[in-house]
Design a protein around this motif. Structure first.
Motif, PDB file in Angstrom:
ATOM      1  N   THR A 396     -21.588  62.273 -30.926  1.00  0.00           N
ATOM      2  CA  THR A 396     -22.589  62.060 -31.816  1.00  0.00           C
ATOM      3  C   THR A 396     -23.958  62.700 -31.293  1.00  0.00           C
ATOM      4  O   THR A 396     -24.410  63.077 -30.515  1.00  0.00           O
ATOM      5  CB  THR A 396     -22.847  60.387 -31.926  1.00  0.00           C
ATOM      6  OG1 THR A 396     -23.645  60.029 -30.840  1.00  0.00           O
ATOM      7  CG2 THR A 396     -21.659  59.696 -32.171  1.00  0.00           C
ATOM      8  N   GLU A 398     -27.106  61.322 -31.600  1.00  0.00           N
ATOM      9  CA  GLU A 398     -27.695  60.442 -30.812  1.00  0.00           C
ATOM     10  C   GLU A 398     -27.394  60.544 -29.036  1.00  0.00           C
ATOM     11  O   GLU A 398     -28.077  60.482 -28.364  1.00  0.00           O
ATOM     12  CB  GLU A 398     -27.397  59.014 -30.944  1.00  0.00           C
ATOM     13  CG  GLU A 398     -27.950  58.368 -32.382  1.00  0.00           C
ATOM     14  CD  GLU A 398     -26.993  59.020 -33.856  1.00  0.00           C
ATOM     15  OE1 GLU A 398     -27.748  59.153 -34.746  1.00  0.00           O
ATOM     16  OE2 GLU A 398     -26.140  59.568 -33.290  1.00  0.00           O
ATOM     17  N   GLU A 399     -25.905  60.777 -28.839  1.00  0.00           N
ATOM     18  CA  GLU A 399     -25.523  60.908 -27.732  1.00  0.00           C
ATOM     19  C   GLU A 399     -26.034  62.221 -27.102  1.00  0.00           C
ATOM     20  O   GLU A 399     -26.609  62.469 -25.993  1.00  0.00           O
ATOM     21  CB  GLU A 399     -24.184  61.060 -27.444  1.00  0.00           C
ATOM     22  CG  GLU A 399     -23.438  61.031 -26.023  1.00  0.00           C
ATOM     23  CD  GLU A 399     -21.770  61.408 -25.961  1.00  0.00           C
ATOM     24  OE1 GLU A 399     -21.381  61.655 -24.945  1.00  0.00           O
ATOM     25  OE2 GLU A 399     -21.338  61.581 -27.087  1.00  0.00           O
ATOM     26  N   ARG A 402     -29.876  62.089 -26.497  1.00  0.00           N
ATOM     27  CA  ARG A 402     -29.803  61.248 -25.145  1.00  0.00           C
ATOM     28  C   ARG A 402     -29.545  62.301 -23.744  1.00  0.00           C
ATOM     29  O   ARG A 402     -30.337  62.365 -22.683  1.00  0.00           O
ATOM     30  CB  ARG A 402     -28.941  60.201 -24.834  1.00  0.00           C
ATOM     31  CG  ARG A 402     -29.065  59.139 -23.654  1.00  0.00           C
ATOM     32  CD  ARG A 402     -28.011  58.168 -23.608  1.00  0.00           C
ATOM     33  NE  ARG A 402     -26.693  58.671 -23.612  1.00  0.00           N
ATOM     34  CZ  ARG A 402     -25.837  59.328 -22.591  1.00  0.00           C
ATOM     35  NH1 ARG A 402     -26.884  59.221 -21.144  1.00  0.00           N
ATOM     36  NH2 ARG A 402     -24.861  59.514 -22.718  1.00  0.00           N
ATOM     37  N   GLY A 429     -36.673  64.651 -32.084  1.00  0.00           N
ATOM     38  CA  GLY A 429     -36.040  63.588 -31.131  1.00  0.00           C
ATOM     39  C   GLY A 429     -36.149  64.448 -29.762  1.00  0.00           C
ATOM     40  O   GLY A 429     -36.098  63.569 -28.691  1.00  0.00           O
TER      41      GLY A 429
END
Length: 479
Positions: A396, A398-399, A402, A429
Motif C-alpha cells: 500500500t 501508506e506502507e 512509512r 507525506g
C-alpha cells in the motif's frame, strides 16, 4: 595530459611552492596525475586576512557590476569546459560525458546567481508614528569559508561560491584531498574573469588545520559544508562558540517509490539515470527502491535488462557509463552491504562483484541489481554510495511512505505515479527537502536544494540560496 602541479590561490597569488605536496591520483588507474600544496594554519590565516581585506571593496560594488564579472566567469568556464571535464574525470573517475554535464551544471550556478544578486530586495514598513520610518535592508554576511566534497568537484564549489560573491561576500574554499585540481582550475578561470584579488581563495591541505582556524577567527562569519553528517555535526558544534552562520548539506538515503500506475519505462529510465550516475556516489541518488506488488515482477525484469547493458571501467572509455569508486573504504562498504543483503535472502540478478587492486589503488564494482530486499538488510538503512540498486516489494501507499521515511535522513526522495491526487498525497507525506515526482534528476540552479532532519540545514540554489549569505538589517528612523 601532463601532470598538473598546481598551487594554492590566496590574495590573487599562486603560493605554496615550498610546501610539502599532496599527490593526486587517478582512481581508474592509480597513476599520479598531479599535486597540490599541503597547506595548514598559516595558509588559512593568510586566506582569511585576504578575504577580510577585500570585503569592503567587493561588498560596496553594485550588484550589477558584480554580475558583469560573474557573467564573464560563466563564459570562461564554458569556454574551457573540455579542459575542466578532463581534469575532473582524471581525479574523480566519473565518465567524461558526466564530467561535461557537471561543468555545465556548475556554470549554471554562476549564471543564475549573477542575476539573482540584482534581486536582493529590502522593504519599507509603515512606522509606528507619523514621524517614524522603518526600513529593512539586506547586506552580505561577510567572509565565507566553504568545505566541499570529492563527488562533484566543480558544482559543489560554484553552488556556494556564486551566491556568496553575488551577494557581496568574499570566499575561501578548502577542496577535498582527492579532487583539488578542479577547484584550482576554477580559480584560474576566476582570475581570468577579473575577480579582484582576495575575493576568492583556495587552500588545499589538512582539513583539521583549516577547520580549527576558520572556526576560531571571528572574521569568518559563515561556514558552508557539503559532506557527511558526522563531520557536519562536528562543524555545527564548533560553530557555536562564535555563533557563526552555518549551512550544511549532509548525508542522504534516498528512497524511490514505484506505484502500480507508474509509466514503468519512464520510471526505469529515470531510476537508471539517478542510481548509476557517478557510480552511485551522490547524496541524492536512488538508494532504496520500493515497488508495488502488482508490478514488481515486470519492473524487476525491465530493470534487469537495463542494468545488464551498463559497462564499467575507465571514465575516458567512450562506452563506459560507470566509473571506479573513489577509494578502498568506499569499495569495502559496498562489498560488505552486498554480502549482508545476499546472506539475509536477497537475490542478486546482475553484478554483485567488484575488482579491487590494492597495489594500484583502484576499486571498481560492477553495476548490481538486488531483488527480494527487506528491512533487516543494512543497505536499506545505511547509505551505500555505490552502483547498487536494491528492490523491496510493498503493498500500500501508506506502507511505502512509512518505509521511505524510516531513516534519520531527509535529503531527497522519488516516486512514480500518473495519478495527480495520489501523487500529491505521497509528495506531502515524504519527509524530505527534495521530492522528485516522475523525475530522477531534480537538481537545478533555480530551485532550492537541501534536506531535513540529519541531512542538513539551509538551502542552495533558487532565491533561497542567496538568502543564506545575507543578513537582515532593520533601520528605525525618527524624523
Amino acid at each position: 595530459m601532463e601532470k598538473l602541479n598546481l598551487l594554492n590561490y590566496i590574495d590573487g597569488e599562486w603560493v605554496g611552492d615550498a610546501l610539502e605536496k599532496i599527490e593526486v591520483t587517478d582512481p581508474a588507474t592509480g597513476n599520479v596525475i598531479g599535486s597540490v600544496p599541503n597547506g595548514g594554519e598559516d595558509e588559512t590565516k593568510q586566506a582569511i586576512e585576504a578575504a577580510h581585506r577585500a570585503l569592503p571593496m567587493w561588498s560596496k560594488m553594485t550588484a550589477s557590476d558584480r554580475a558583469d564579472i560573474l557573467r564573464q566567469y560563466f563564459n570562461i568556464i564554458l569556454k574551457h569546459k573540455d579542459e575542466l571535464a578532463e581534469i575532473m574525470t582524471l581525479e574523480n573517475g566519473k565518465p567524461l560525458k558526466e564530467s561535461l554535464g557537471e561543468v555545465a551544471y556548475a556554470a549554471s550556478f554562476i549564471e543564475w546567481f549573477a542575476e539573482e544578486g540584482k534581486r536582493v530586495y529590502g522593504r519599507i514598513v509603515p512606522g509606528k508614528r507619523e514621524d517614524h520610518r522603518i526600513q529593512v535592508i539586506k547586506q552580505p554576511v561577510g567572509v565565507v569559508a566553504a568545505i566541499t566534497p570529492w563527488n562533484f568537484p566543480a558544482a559543489m564549489i560554484t553552488r556556494k561560491l556564486a551566491p556568496a560573491l553575488a551577494s557581496g561576500c568574499t570566499f575561501i574554499v578548502k577542496p577535498p584531498e582527492q579532487t583539488p585540481l578542479t577547484a584550482l582550475k576554477l580559480m584560474e578561470y576566476a582570475e581570468q574573469a577579473g575577480i579582484p584579488k582576495g575575493v576568492v581563495n583556495v587552500v588545499c591541505g589538512n582539513p583539521e588545520s583549516f577547520t580549527n582556524v576558520i572556526m576560531a577567527d571571528m572574521r569568518v562569519r559563515k561556514i558552508t559544508f557539503t559532506g557527511s553528517t558526522e563531520v557536519g555535526r562536528l562543524l555545527m558544534k564548533k560553530s557555536a562558540e562564535h555563533i557563526k552562520k552555518i549551512s550544511l548539506e549532509l548525508g542522504g538515503h534516498a528512497p524511490v517509490i514505484v506505484c502500480d500506475d507508474a509509466d514503468l519505462d519512464k520510471a526505469v529510465e529515470m531510476i537508471m539515470a539517478s542510481k548509476f550516475r557517478n557510480s552511485g556516489q551522490t547524496c541524492v541518488c536512488a538508494n532504496r527502491l520500493y515497488v508495488q506488488a502488482g508490478i514488481y515482477d515486470t519492473f524487476v525484469e525491465k530493470m534487469t535488462a537495463e542494468v545488464k547493458k551498463l559497462k564499467y571501467g575507465n571514465g575516458f572509455d567512450s562506452d563506459v557509463e560507470v566509473g571506479p569508486l573513489i577509494d578502498k573504504d568506499g569499495y569495502e562498504k559496498v562489498e560488505r552491504q552486498v554480502k549482508d543483503a545476499i546472506e539475509k535472502g536477497a537475490k542478486c540478478l546482475v553484478g554483485g562483484e567488484g575488482q579491487a587492486d590494492d597495489q594500484k589503488g583502484t576499486y571498481f564494482f560492477a553495476p548490481t541489481l538486488l531483488a527480494n530486499m527487506n528491512e533487516d538488510m543494512e543497505m536499506m538503512h545505511i547509505e551505500t554510495f555505490g552502483p547498487i540498486a536494491p528492490i523491496q516489494k510493498y503493498e500500500t501507499d501508506e506502507e511505502a511512505i512509512r518505509l521511505a521515511n524510516d531513516t534519520p535522513y531527509g535529503l531527497a526522495a522519488y516516486f512514480y505515479t500518473q495519478d495527480v491526487s495520489r501523487g500529491t498525497k505521497i509528495a506531502e507525506g515524504l519527509d524530505y527537502g527534495i521530492v522528485g515526482w516522475n523525475d530522477g534528476i531534480p537538481s537545478t540552479a533555480q530551485a532550492p536544494f537541501g534536506g531535513t532532519k540529519q541531512s542538513g540545514l539551509g538551502r542552495e540554489g533558487g532565491k533561497e540560496g542567496i538568502e543564506e549569505y545575507l543578513e537582515t538589517k532593520y533601520i528605525s528612523l525618527s524624523l
